[in-house]
Write a protein that holds these residues in place. Structure first.
Motif, PDB file in Angstrom:
ATOM      1  N   THR A   2      -4.132  -9.581  -5.288  1.00 45.91           N
ATOM      2  CA  THR A   2      -2.886  -8.864  -5.539  1.00 45.91           C
ATOM      3  C   THR A   2      -2.010  -8.909  -4.284  1.00 45.91           C
ATOM      4  O   THR A   2      -2.484  -9.242  -3.186  1.00 45.91           O
ATOM      5  CB  THR A   2      -3.158  -7.390  -5.898  1.00 45.91           C
ATOM      6  OG1 THR A   2      -3.699  -6.736  -4.739  1.00 45.91           O
ATOM      7  CG2 THR A   2      -4.124  -7.259  -7.078  1.00 45.91           C
ATOM      8  N   HIS A   3      -0.758  -8.545  -4.449  1.00 44.54           N
ATOM      9  CA  HIS A   3       0.155  -8.495  -3.308  1.00 44.54           C
ATOM     10  C   HIS A   3      -0.373  -7.535  -2.245  1.00 44.54           C
ATOM     11  O   HIS A   3      -0.366  -7.850  -1.044  1.00 44.54           O
ATOM     12  CB  HIS A   3       1.550  -8.068  -3.787  1.00 44.54           C
ATOM     13  CG  HIS A   3       2.566  -8.073  -2.707  1.00 44.54           C
ATOM     14  ND1 HIS A   3       2.875  -6.945  -1.991  1.00 44.54           N
ATOM     15  CD2 HIS A   3       3.332  -9.069  -2.190  1.00 44.54           C
ATOM     16  CE1 HIS A   3       3.797  -7.235  -1.088  1.00 44.54           C
ATOM     17  NE2 HIS A   3       4.090  -8.523  -1.194  1.00 44.54           N
ATOM     18  N   SER A   4      -0.860  -6.385  -2.653  1.00 42.42           N
ATOM     19  CA  SER A   4      -1.399  -5.392  -1.703  1.00 42.42           C
ATOM     20  C   SER A   4      -2.615  -5.936  -0.966  1.00 42.42           C
ATOM     21  O   SER A   4      -2.790  -5.687   0.236  1.00 42.42           O
ATOM     22  CB  SER A   4      -1.777  -4.101  -2.431  1.00 42.42           C
ATOM     23  OG  SER A   4      -0.637  -3.497  -2.974  1.00 42.42           O
ATOM     24  N   GLU A   5      -3.475  -6.670  -1.655  1.00 41.29           N
ATOM     25  CA  GLU A   5      -4.650  -7.260  -1.015  1.00 41.29           C
ATOM     26  C   GLU A   5      -4.227  -8.318   0.006  1.00 41.29           C
ATOM     27  O   GLU A   5      -4.837  -8.429   1.077  1.00 41.29           O
ATOM     28  CB  GLU A   5      -5.576  -7.881  -2.062  1.00 41.29           C
ATOM     29  CG  GLU A   5      -6.281  -6.859  -2.927  1.00 41.29           C
ATOM     30  CD  GLU A   5      -7.018  -7.480  -4.104  1.00 41.29           C
ATOM     31  OE1 GLU A   5      -8.067  -6.918  -4.486  1.00 41.29           O
ATOM     32  OE2 GLU A   5      -6.552  -8.513  -4.638  1.00 41.29           O
ATOM     33  N   CYS A   6      -3.198  -9.073  -0.317  1.00 40.52           N
ATOM     34  CA  CYS A   6      -2.683 -10.084   0.622  1.00 40.52           C
ATOM     35  C   CYS A   6      -2.148  -9.417   1.884  1.00 40.52           C
ATOM     36  O   CYS A   6      -2.456  -9.848   3.002  1.00 40.52           O
ATOM     37  CB  CYS A   6      -1.592 -10.919  -0.042  1.00 40.52           C
ATOM     38  SG  CYS A   6      -2.186 -12.028  -1.339  1.00 40.52           S
ATOM     39  N   ILE A   7      -1.360  -8.361   1.709  1.00 44.76           N
ATOM     40  CA  ILE A   7      -0.806  -7.640   2.859  1.00 44.76           C
ATOM     41  C   ILE A   7      -1.927  -7.053   3.707  1.00 44.76           C
ATOM     42  O   ILE A   7      -1.895  -7.120   4.942  1.00 44.76           O
ATOM     43  CB  ILE A   7       0.173  -6.534   2.405  1.00 44.76           C
ATOM     44  CG1 ILE A   7       1.370  -7.138   1.675  1.00 44.76           C
ATOM     45  CG2 ILE A   7       0.617  -5.663   3.574  1.00 44.76           C
ATOM     46  CD1 ILE A   7       2.204  -8.083   2.502  1.00 44.76           C
TER      47      ILE A   7
END
Length: 105
Positions: A2-7
């Motif tokens: 997810t985007h949050s996991e990438c960040i």
């Protein structure tokens, strides 16, 4: 991921590979970086990397984590290089960058 996991992964690690190009010649080099908000900060001495980035500020950063022989995670970021000149207007951002980079050492 997810985007949050990438960040979260970009925030966790501090070693990446920077890919840039000049005159259709690619160049990839490891970098140490610090992350804050939507910015990545890195320090570089004069050389090929800066020459390439000054000529073509569009680059790519790869952050990866090896989890096993055949398992890894990676985040690829399309980035635009901005050189922080040590001027009165950029002084606070330069100090922030130095502070973040020195915290990671």
């Amino acid at each position: 991921m997810t985007h949050s996991e990438c960040i979260a992964m970009v925030a966790k690690y501090h070693l990446a590979r920077l890919a840039c190009a000049k005159d259709n010649v690619p160049y990839v080099v490891p970098i140490h970086y610090a992350h804050s908000g939507i910015h990545l900060y890195a320090f570089s001495m004069p050389g090929k990397k800066l020459d390439f980035l000054r000529a073509n500020p569009r680059a790519c950063v790869l952050v990866e984590a090896l989890e096993g022989k055949h398992r890894w995670k990676s985040v690829v970021l399309d980035v635009v290089f901005h050189e922080l000149q040590n001027t009165a207007e950029r002084d606070s951002e330069c100090l922030k960058a130095w502070s973040l980079l020195s915290d990671d050492v």
